[in-house]
Design a protein around this motif. Structure first.
Motif, PDB file in Angstrom:
ATOM      1  N   UNK A  11      -3.787 -26.643 -29.594  1.00 19.39           N
ATOM      2  CA  UNK A  11      -5.219 -26.516 -29.819  1.00 19.39           C
ATOM      3  C   UNK A  11      -5.988 -27.740 -29.346  1.00 19.39           C
ATOM      4  N   UNK A  12      -5.377 -28.906 -29.506  1.00 16.36           N
ATOM      5  CA  UNK A  12      -6.107 -30.152 -29.228  1.00 16.36           C
ATOM      6  C   UNK A  12      -5.099 -31.258 -28.936  1.00 16.36           C
ATOM      7  N   UNK A  13      -5.429 -32.123 -27.979  1.00 17.01           N
ATOM      8  CA  UNK A  13      -4.578 -33.258 -27.615  1.00 17.01           C
ATOM      9  C   UNK A  13      -5.422 -34.526 -27.668  1.00 17.01           C
ATOM     10  N   UNK A  14      -4.855 -35.583 -28.257  1.00 16.60           N
ATOM     11  CA  UNK A  14      -5.563 -36.856 -28.316  1.00 16.60           C
ATOM     12  C   UNK A  14      -4.596 -38.021 -28.305  1.00 16.60           C
ATOM     13  N   UNK A  15      -5.131 -39.225 -28.156  1.00 18.09           N
ATOM     14  CA  UNK A  15      -4.313 -40.440 -28.175  1.00 18.09           C
ATOM     15  C   UNK A  15      -4.735 -41.322 -29.336  1.00 18.09           C
ATOM     16  N   UNK A  16      -3.833 -42.216 -29.733  1.00 18.87           N
ATOM     17  CA  UNK A  16      -4.130 -43.112 -30.845  1.00 18.87           C
ATOM     18  C   UNK A  16      -3.272 -44.358 -30.728  1.00 18.87           C
ATOM     19  N   UNK A  17      -3.815 -45.487 -31.177  1.00 18.14           N
ATOM     20  CA  UNK A  17      -3.008 -46.703 -31.279  1.00 18.14           C
ATOM     21  C   UNK A  17      -2.168 -46.667 -32.551  1.00 18.14           C
ATOM     22  N   UNK A  18      -2.602 -45.873 -33.551  1.00 21.19           N
ATOM     23  CA  UNK A  18      -1.848 -45.660 -34.782  1.00 21.19           C
ATOM     24  C   UNK A  18      -1.930 -44.166 -35.081  1.00 21.19           C
ATOM     25  N   UNK A  19      -0.872 -43.453 -34.789  1.00 19.70           N
ATOM     26  CA  UNK A  19      -0.902 -41.993 -34.885  1.00 19.70           C
ATOM     27  C   UNK A  19      -1.226 -41.507 -36.290  1.00 19.70           C
ATOM     28  N   UNK A  20      -0.590 -42.078 -37.295  1.00 27.70           N
ATOM     29  CA  UNK A  20      -0.804 -41.603 -38.664  1.00 27.70           C
ATOM     30  C   UNK A  20      -2.252 -41.821 -39.095  1.00 27.70           C
ATOM     31  N   UNK A  21      -2.776 -43.008 -38.827  1.00 28.91           N
ATOM     32  CA  UNK A  21      -4.142 -43.303 -39.254  1.00 28.91           C
ATOM     33  C   UNK A  21      -5.145 -42.427 -38.520  1.00 28.91           C
ATOM     34  N   UNK A  22      -4.945 -42.234 -37.211  1.00 29.24           N
ATOM     35  CA  UNK A  22      -5.905 -41.443 -36.443  1.00 29.24           C
ATOM     36  C   UNK A  22      -5.903 -39.985 -36.878  1.00 29.24           C
ATOM     37  N   UNK A  23      -4.732 -39.401 -37.053  1.00 29.63           N
ATOM     38  CA  UNK A  23      -4.680 -37.988 -37.427  1.00 29.63           C
ATOM     39  C   UNK A  23      -5.268 -37.789 -38.820  1.00 29.63           C
ATOM     40  N   UNK A  24      -5.037 -38.735 -39.729  1.00 31.17           N
ATOM     41  CA  UNK A  24      -5.613 -38.607 -41.074  1.00 31.17           C
ATOM     42  C   UNK A  24      -7.134 -38.558 -41.041  1.00 31.17           C
ATOM     43  N   UNK A  25      -7.745 -39.189 -40.033  1.00 29.07           N
ATOM     44  CA  UNK A  25      -9.204 -39.202 -39.954  1.00 29.07           C
ATOM     45  C   UNK A  25      -9.788 -37.817 -39.709  1.00 29.07           C
ATOM     46  N   UNK A  26      -8.982 -36.906 -39.182  1.00 29.33           N
ATOM     47  CA  UNK A  26      -9.470 -35.543 -38.966  1.00 29.33           C
ATOM     48  C   UNK A  26      -9.697 -34.807 -40.283  1.00 29.33           C
ATOM     49  N   UNK A  27      -9.190 -35.351 -41.365  1.00 29.27           N
ATOM     50  CA  UNK A  27      -9.316 -34.687 -42.664  1.00 29.27           C
ATOM     51  C   UNK A  27     -10.264 -35.442 -43.588  1.00 29.27           C
ATOM     52  N   UNK A  28     -11.141 -36.263 -42.999  1.00 26.23           N
ATOM     53  CA  UNK A  28     -12.087 -37.046 -43.784  1.00 26.23           C
ATOM     54  C   UNK A  28     -13.513 -36.715 -43.363  1.00 26.23           C
ATOM     55  N   UNK A  29     -14.461 -37.283 -44.103  1.00 29.06           N
ATOM     56  CA  UNK A  29     -15.871 -37.048 -43.807  1.00 29.06           C
ATOM     57  C   UNK A  29     -16.308 -37.693 -42.504  1.00 29.06           C
ATOM     58  N   UNK A  30     -15.521 -38.651 -42.000  1.00 30.54           N
ATOM     59  CA  UNK A  30     -15.901 -39.295 -40.745  1.00 30.54           C
ATOM     60  C   UNK A  30     -15.790 -38.332 -39.574  1.00 30.54           C
ATOM     61  N   UNK A  31     -15.062 -37.229 -39.732  1.00 29.96           N
ATOM     62  CA  UNK A  31     -14.958 -36.222 -38.683  1.00 29.96           C
ATOM     63  C   UNK A  31     -16.004 -35.147 -38.930  1.00 29.96           C
ATOM     64  N   UNK A  32     -17.084 -35.170 -38.138  1.00 24.60           N
ATOM     65  CA  UNK A  32     -18.170 -34.219 -38.374  1.00 24.60           C
ATOM     66  C   UNK A  32     -18.454 -33.312 -37.173  1.00 24.60           C
ATOM     67  N   UNK A  33     -17.566 -33.283 -36.191  1.00 21.99           N
ATOM     68  CA  UNK A  33     -17.747 -32.376 -35.057  1.00 21.99           C
ATOM     69  C   UNK A  33     -17.386 -30.955 -35.481  1.00 21.99           C
TER      70      UNK A  33
END
Length: 579
Positions: free
Chosen positions: A244-266
């Protein structure tokens, strides 16, 4: 203005134990801010006072307070509310001098305010008005948090005075900035105690607890639970294993967790999170490998929730046709001798028009035989802008020098065409045809940039093998083996590890790359661009290169100073409303 940043002490609050997923709240720096203003409009009214308290781990570590000259009158109702009179702000510093000091005090901390929309609106407008970048900041509103935590029975009102009384704040709100900020600190700590008992232990969890996080986002947080804290690429997969979606991260766990927070508003990303069933990751040695793998995965899977998935490697090129009287053509599959890439067909067309103005290559699209052409001259021939090879007025030999000059321009062996276009530009300016000159200048800037970029990419893609190293920031090295513009191998040698044996093993295990005859030897323009950007960063070292990596002396790069001056002039003459 008063700024205090003691080394410790202050009123503390008992802290809970926090896990190490995300940013623990005990390690998060908050700057609690309150403003007093002349009214409620961020664009029409002005700030009269700023008060802020910096806290971390339940302790106050700094305070900022100052009155501000609003450079206008203060309405009587505001004077009655705040007690700030025009006499009090007379001689106070103006916002232009206060704002930089406040932004430095706040730094990258999480900004907290009671009814944050009001305070952040004024601060953002002030920053834009005075030329300070307002980066995307994490903002926490204690009103929203209180409404999420407290029931209506417990807190019928979420006004600051009501919450301060409810939680027994040490400071009573007075509609003065520093007092209200101090009271908000006590309210914040009390609310954090409440959510801590519900398992909210990190900043990310706190943001996800706010009402604007969808239930689907909260339910999917388990998808990030076992991911590594390492650089790499992540792939969200749907119920049929589709990517569904591909992305990059310097810290995989921290970046993916952000998709489940209020900071993700797209909106589309939230929709994707609701569909996702699994998150796969590819751990990478460093950022370059992650970027390259992302590009390749986007091309392979074309995930529907990535904007770059539609024709991810679609680029346009300008090439000479293969015929007796070659013309310039825009193509999507380049062959040897083409130049580009261009992000759009329109940009490539602009380059073609500029070259046709500089060099006598034909504009018509008909195929002209080498012997006995019998075409009818077009209007351009009548105007003297074409020598009409279609009608036999120009031989193949007479036409050849223009074609040769185009090829030399593409390869970086000549800039005669650029000299001609610059001369035409000077003549337009001398004739005071400024509007036409402006358009021609912008077209020439685009052509030079395209040539410069294309020539740099082509010289990198021509190298059979290049090995480069970058410091990793901790005393070690990140390595990349690049073959014909493509990343063939990547690895690292951490501090204390001998680097050259690592390099030898990476070279031995590197992917075999077979080049083709295109301008980038078959590599995608996106991948070569990513590799070149990594190599261009300060601190990069070349460990090995099979032949010297060099650019032609007469390449478009020699025109970079001209482009810089032209762009500076364009900005200086463009009205602010159009910039």
């Amino acid at each position: 203005m008063t700024i205090t940043e003691p080394g410790g002490g202050g009123k503390g609050t008992a802290q809970l134990s926090f896990d190490e997923l995300g940013t623990p709240l005990r390690e998060t720096t908050f700057v609690v801010v309150d403003l007093e203003t002349t009214g409620g409009s961020a664009t029409e009214d002005a700030i009269t006072e700023i008060g802020a308290v910096k806290v971390r781990g339940g302790e106050i570590i700094g305070e900022f307070a100052t009155l501000i000259d609003p450079e206008r009158g203060i309405p009587p109702n505001i004077v009655a509310l705040t007690g700030i009179t025009e006499a009090m702000v007379l001689g106070a510093p103006r916002l232009a001098s206060v704002l930089p000091a406040f932004l430095e005090f706040a730094g990258s901390a999480v900004l907290v305010a009671h009814n944050a929309g009001f305070d952040m609106g004024f601060l953002r407008a002030a920053a834009e008005r005075h030329g300070h970048p307002w980066a995307k900041r994490t903002v926490l509103c204690t009103v929203k948090l209180a409404r999420r935590v407290l029931s209506r029975e417990e807190a019928p009102s979420c006004r600051l005075s009501a919450l301060a009384e409810l939680f027994g704040a040490a400071t009573t709100p007075t509609h003065r900035a520093l007092d209200d900020a101090r009271a908000t600190v006590d309210v914040l700590h009390a609310l954090l105690e409440r959510v801590g008992s519900l398992g909210v232990q990190s900043l990310e969890e706190l943001l996800s607890y706010l009402p604007d996080v969808t239930p689907a986002q909260r339910r999917k947080r388990e998808l990030a639970k076992d991911l590594p804290s390492a650089p790499g690429v992540y792939l969200f997969r749907g119920p049929r294993e589709e990517v569904l979606y591909v992305g990059t991260a310097s810290d995989l766990r921290r970046r993916v967790r952000q998709y489940f927070t209020a900071s993700e508003n797209r909106r589309r990303v939230r929709e994707m999170v609701g569909i996702a069933e699994r998150v796969d990751v590819v751990v990478c040695a460093h950022s370059l490998e992650a970027e390259v793998r992302e590009l390749r995965l986007l091309a392979a899977h074309r995930p529907r929730y990535n904007r770059r998935s539609t024709n991810p490697h679609r680029r346009w090129w300008v090439a000479l046709t293969d015929e007796a009287f070659p013309r310039l053509s825009i193509v999507s599959a380049p062959k040897a001798g083409a130049f580009g890439p261009f992000a759009s067909r329109g940009a490539a067309a602009e380059a073609v028009e500029a070259l046709q103005d500089a060099l006598p290559v034909r504009r018509c699209t008909q195929r002209i035989p080498a012997r006995s052409p019998k075409g009818v001259p077009c209007a351009l021939a009548e105007l003297g802008r074409c020598k009409a090879p279609c009608a036999g007025r120009q031989s193949v030999e007479d036409y050849a020098p223009a074609v040769h000059e185009v090829r030399r321009l593409f390869t970086g062996d000549s800039v005669q065409a650029l000299d001609i276009l610059a001369g035409q530009l000077d003549r337009l300016a001398a004739a005071e045809r400024f509007e036409r000159a402006s358009a021609e200048r912008d077209r020439l800037i685009g052509l030079i940039k395209a040539l410069d970029r294309g020539q740099r990419l082509a010289t990198l893609a021509a190298l059979a093998e290049l090995v480069a190293a970058r410091p990793d920031g901790t005393g070690g090295w990140d390595f990349a083996v690049i073959r014909y513009g493509r990343l063939a191998s990547a690895g690292s040698a951490r501090r204390g590890v001998r680097p050259m044996p690592v390099v030898d093993s990476l070279v031995a295990a590197a992917e075999t790359v077979l080049p083709d005859d295109g301008p980038l030897r078959g590599a995608s323009a996106d991948e070569v661009s990513v590799v070149l950007r990594w190599l261009d960063r300060p601190g990069t070292r070349l460990v090995h290169c099979d032949v010297p990596w060099a650019e032609p002396a007469r390449a478009a790069a020699s025109w970079r100073p001209w482009v810089a001056r032209a762009e500076a002039g364009r900005v200086a003459t463009t009205p602010p409303s159009e910039r």
